[in-house]
Enzyme design. Structure first.
Site, mmCIF file in Angstrom:
data_model
loop_
_atom_site.group_PDB
_atom_site.id
_atom_site.type_symbol
_atom_site.label_atom_id
_atom_site.label_comp_id
_atom_site.label_asym_id
_atom_site.label_seq_id
_atom_site.Cartn_x
_atom_site.Cartn_y
_atom_site.Cartn_z
ATOM 1 N N SER A 44 54.474 31.217 17.748
ATOM 2 C CA SER A 44 53.278 32.226 18.437
ATOM 3 C C SER A 44 53.870 33.102 19.545
ATOM 4 C CB SER A 44 52.194 31.533 18.588
ATOM 5 O OG SER A 44 52.140 30.534 19.477
ATOM 6 N N HIS A 251 47.794 31.997 25.192
ATOM 7 C CA HIS A 251 48.900 32.792 24.784
ATOM 8 C C HIS A 251 49.034 33.869 25.559
ATOM 9 C CE1 HIS A 251 48.634 30.492 20.945
ATOM 10 N NE2 HIS A 251 49.748 30.867 20.790
#
Length: 269
Positions: A44, A251
């Site tokens: 990711s 993230h």
């Protein structure tokens, strides 16, 4: 006349010998063999989860046009661009389904991988809930995976990358610390848990860097790139927990990709 023919024949032999000696070592490589393609592999953090502007192709992978691989490709126009990084990918997933674009003409490969192998997603899902003991136990479990199977998994993957792309410069990018300690956060995790998470990231990066070096790859340390921009800093480049969209939690944001990871990649090339 006979001496003239002998002299001419001797000159021809010398010319042929000179061409034979000079040919392979001085000839320019054929354009078809120049390695200028770029392939972006990994999880990711390379796909760009958290940065928004997700591409329609491979929608389940959450690949973003704001991810550092897409930004680098747009700025440098490589002869080909394979963007196969995918949300949640482990080393086995990269090995099984992401290596297709690699080949003799691949000149650059970038990759982030290892966090999903260690189960950092599960760790963060546990740690955001009340209960220090459960959080620290989850971290210990992740470290057990890092110290146990990760090195072998990386070796298999890195070996396959080199086999498929023998001319490529491979850049292995690490993971940043999640938290800025003694920072601006007023709730949530305490610094004991935050410090333990950062220490786990250190252990993960150490294993990744070690295996990258063994295979002759370049390791780029994201902890340095994100210093002062962790969660709880005054200018974070990482998303904190988002209860409406847990997938994007922890993230890099679009600035994290553009100002953190992109310069990190460029500096390692």
């Amino acid at each position: 006349m006979r001496q003239s023919r002998i002299a001419s024949y001797g000159a021809s032999l010398l010319l042929a010998a000179a061409c034979a000696l000079a040919g392979p070592s001085t000839a320019e490589p054929a354009p078809s063999t120049v390695a200028t393609g770029y392939v972006a592999l990994g999880d990711s953090y390379s796909a760009g989860v958290g940065a928004g502007s997700y591409l329609n192709s491979g929608a389940k992978c959450l690949r973003s046009s704001r991810a550092y691989p897409a930004l680098w490709a747009a700025a440098h126009a490589p002869s080909s661009f394979g963007f196969t990084a995918c949300n949640g990918a482990r080393t086995s997933d990269v090995l099984a389904s992401q290596l297709g674009p690699l080949g003799p003409r691949t000149g650059l490969v970038s990759i982030t991988v290892g966090g999903s192998d260690a189960g950092f997603g599960r760790v963060m899902a546990t740690c955001v809930l009340p209960g220090r003991t459960a959080c620290l136990s989850a971290i210990a479990g992740a470290l057990s995976s890092v110290d146990g199977t990760l090195a072998g998994n990386l070796d298999r993957l890195y070996g396959a990358i080199r086999s498929k792309a023998p001319a490529a410069h491979v850049v292995v990018l690490g993971y940043p610390h999640f938290y800025h300690l003694n920072g601006t956060c007023s709730g949530g995790l305490q610094d004991i848990e935050r410090s333990a998470l950062n220490d786990a990231v250190d252990r993960l990066n150490d294993v990744i860097a070690e295996r990258a070096a063994v295979h002759g790859f370049t390791f780029a340390d994201a902890r340095t790139a994100f210093t002062g921009h962790e969660i709880c800093s005054s200018s974070p480049w990482l998303r904190s927990v988002d209860w409406l969209d847990l997938t994007e939690s922890y993230h890099p944001t679009a600035p994290g990709q553009a100002l953190g990871y992109l310069p990190l990649l460029m500096g390692a090339i």
